[in-house]
Design a protein around this motif. Structure first.
Motif, PDB file in Angstrom:
ATOM      1  N   CYS A  57       0.879  -1.240  -0.100  1.00  0.00           N
ATOM      2  CA  CYS A  57      -0.012  -0.178   0.056  1.00  0.00           C
ATOM      3  C   CYS A  57       0.871   1.221  -0.098  1.00  0.00           C
ATOM      4  O   CYS A  57       1.941   1.168   0.680  1.00  0.00           O
ATOM      5  CB  CYS A  57      -0.931  -0.019   1.210  1.00  0.00           C
ATOM      6  SG  CYS A  57      -1.930   1.380   1.243  1.00  0.00           S
ATOM      7  N   GLU A  95      -9.245  10.256   4.776  1.00  0.00           N
ATOM      8  CA  GLU A  95      -9.065   9.503   3.514  1.00  0.00           C
ATOM      9  C   GLU A  95      -8.677   7.958   3.532  1.00  0.00           C
ATOM     10  O   GLU A  95      -8.569   7.444   2.717  1.00  0.00           O
ATOM     11  CB  GLU A  95      -8.156  10.374   2.729  1.00  0.00           C
ATOM     12  CG  GLU A  95      -6.927  10.617   3.443  1.00  0.00           C
ATOM     13  CD  GLU A  95      -6.685  11.775   4.268  1.00  0.00           C
ATOM     14  OE1 GLU A  95      -7.842  12.314   4.674  1.00  0.00           O
ATOM     15  OE2 GLU A  95      -5.458  12.470   4.103  1.00  0.00           O
ATOM     16  N   ARG A  96      -8.616   7.579   5.103  1.00  0.00           N
ATOM     17  CA  ARG A  96      -8.339   6.485   5.198  1.00  0.00           C
ATOM     18  C   ARG A  96      -9.582   5.544   4.832  1.00  0.00           C
ATOM     19  O   ARG A  96     -10.629   5.673   5.199  1.00  0.00           O
ATOM     20  CB  ARG A  96      -8.044   6.175   6.894  1.00  0.00           C
ATOM     21  CG  ARG A  96      -7.310   4.594   6.762  1.00  0.00           C
ATOM     22  CD  ARG A  96      -6.784   4.685   8.416  1.00  0.00           C
ATOM     23  NE  ARG A  96      -6.170   3.141   8.599  1.00  0.00           N
ATOM     24  CZ  ARG A  96      -6.584   2.559   9.660  1.00  0.00           C
ATOM     25  NH1 ARG A  96      -7.681   2.858  10.532  1.00  0.00           N
ATOM     26  NH2 ARG A  96      -5.891   1.306   9.727  1.00  0.00           N
ATOM     27  N   CYS A 124       0.540   2.917   9.243  1.00  0.00           N
ATOM     28  CA  CYS A 124      -0.248   3.511   8.230  1.00  0.00           C
ATOM     29  C   CYS A 124       0.042   4.994   8.534  1.00  0.00           C
ATOM     30  O   CYS A 124      -0.538   5.808   9.234  1.00  0.00           O
ATOM     31  CB  CYS A 124      -1.815   3.390   8.591  1.00  0.00           C
ATOM     32  SG  CYS A 124      -2.971   4.102   7.333  1.00  0.00           S
ATOM     33  N   LYS A 125       0.205   5.555   7.305  1.00  0.00           N
ATOM     34  CA  LYS A 125       0.716   7.156   7.087  1.00  0.00           C
ATOM     35  C   LYS A 125      -0.639   8.064   7.093  1.00  0.00           C
ATOM     36  O   LYS A 125      -0.500   9.224   7.286  1.00  0.00           O
ATOM     37  CB  LYS A 125       1.366   7.517   5.824  1.00  0.00           C
ATOM     38  CG  LYS A 125       2.871   6.909   5.984  1.00  0.00           C
ATOM     39  CD  LYS A 125       3.723   7.197   4.863  1.00  0.00           C
ATOM     40  CE  LYS A 125       3.363   6.588   3.646  1.00  0.00           C
ATOM     41  NZ  LYS A 125       4.276   7.095   2.400  1.00  0.00           N
ATOM     42  N   ILE A 126      -1.822   7.446   7.101  1.00  0.00           N
ATOM     43  CA  ILE A 126      -3.081   8.208   7.214  1.00  0.00           C
ATOM     44  C   ILE A 126      -3.991   7.523   8.135  1.00  0.00           C
ATOM     45  O   ILE A 126      -5.088   7.733   8.116  1.00  0.00           O
ATOM     46  CB  ILE A 126      -3.582   8.051   5.903  1.00  0.00           C
ATOM     47  CG1 ILE A 126      -4.001   6.647   5.243  1.00  0.00           C
ATOM     48  CG2 ILE A 126      -3.024   8.874   4.755  1.00  0.00           C
ATOM     49  CD1 ILE A 126      -5.145   6.682   4.169  1.00  0.00           C
ATOM     50  N   PHE A 127      -3.526   6.929   9.121  1.00  0.00           N
ATOM     51  CA  PHE A 127      -4.153   6.269  10.345  1.00  0.00           C
ATOM     52  C   PHE A 127      -4.988   7.692  10.905  1.00  0.00           C
ATOM     53  O   PHE A 127      -4.216   8.595  11.278  1.00  0.00           O
ATOM     54  CB  PHE A 127      -3.328   5.702  11.422  1.00  0.00           C
ATOM     55  CG  PHE A 127      -4.027   5.258  12.398  1.00  0.00           C
ATOM     56  CD1 PHE A 127      -4.459   3.797  12.358  1.00  0.00           C
ATOM     57  CD2 PHE A 127      -4.330   5.760  13.642  1.00  0.00           C
ATOM     58  CE1 PHE A 127      -5.253   3.302  13.298  1.00  0.00           C
ATOM     59  CE2 PHE A 127      -5.113   5.093  14.644  1.00  0.00           C
ATOM     60  CZ  PHE A 127      -5.545   3.894  14.498  1.00  0.00           C
ATOM     61  N   ASN A 141       0.215   3.893   1.406  1.00  0.00           N
ATOM     62  CA  ASN A 141       0.074   4.746   2.514  1.00  0.00           C
ATOM     63  C   ASN A 141       0.989   3.845   3.655  1.00  0.00           C
ATOM     64  O   ASN A 141       0.880   4.416   4.831  1.00  0.00           O
ATOM     65  CB  ASN A 141      -1.359   4.712   2.827  1.00  0.00           C
ATOM     66  CG  ASN A 141      -2.096   5.396   1.726  1.00  0.00           C
ATOM     67  OD1 ASN A 141      -1.611   6.694   1.676  1.00  0.00           O
ATOM     68  ND2 ASN A 141      -3.377   5.093   1.659  1.00  0.00           N
ATOM     69  N   CYS A 162     -10.071  -0.661   5.658  1.00  0.00           N
ATOM     70  CA  CYS A 162      -8.927  -0.488   6.996  1.00  0.00           C
ATOM     71  C   CYS A 162      -9.495   0.042   8.259  1.00  0.00           C
ATOM     72  O   CYS A 162      -9.138  -0.692   9.082  1.00  0.00           O
ATOM     73  CB  CYS A 162      -7.817   0.636   6.104  1.00  0.00           C
ATOM     74  SG  CYS A 162      -7.270  -0.063   4.756  1.00  0.00           S
ATOM     75  N   ASP A 163     -10.259   0.910   8.266  1.00  0.00           N
ATOM     76  CA  ASP A 163     -10.854   1.627   9.574  1.00  0.00           C
ATOM     77  C   ASP A 163     -11.498   0.634  10.216  1.00  0.00           C
ATOM     78  O   ASP A 163     -11.510   0.602  11.593  1.00  0.00           O
ATOM     79  CB  ASP A 163     -11.742   2.811   9.218  1.00  0.00           C
ATOM     80  CG  ASP A 163     -11.431   3.832  10.458  1.00  0.00           C
ATOM     81  OD1 ASP A 163     -10.411   4.062  11.125  1.00  0.00           O
ATOM     82  OD2 ASP A 163     -12.478   4.394  10.601  1.00  0.00           O
TER      83      ASP A 163
END
Ligand code: SF4
Length: 63
Positions: A11, A27-28, A20-23, A13, A32-33
């Protein structure tokens, strides 16, 4: 990743530290959330998780 993440592809991200860089950001992806760590999927180590995920990918592949 605009068209989704293909199986086996890292990924965009995912940071070098495997975080995860967008945790926590909107936009995550919802998938995933909503994922909750589970021993059946994650195992007890990164190596075991990769093995388990590979088995799941093979067992659920349409081909
Ligand atoms: S949690 Fe989702 S968005 Fe974040 S690195 Fe993993 S697959 Fe990518």
């Amino acid at each position: 990743m605009p068209n989704g993440k293909p199986a086996g592809v890292r990924c965009l991200n995912l940071g070098e530290d495997y975080r995860c860089k967008i945790f926590g950001l909107p936009e995550r992806p919802a998938l995933c959330d909503g994922f909750k760590a589970n021993l059946d999927v994650c195992g007890t180590s990164r190596e075991e998780a990769l093995q388990l995920i590979s088995i799941l990918e093979i067992e659920t592949s349409p081909t």
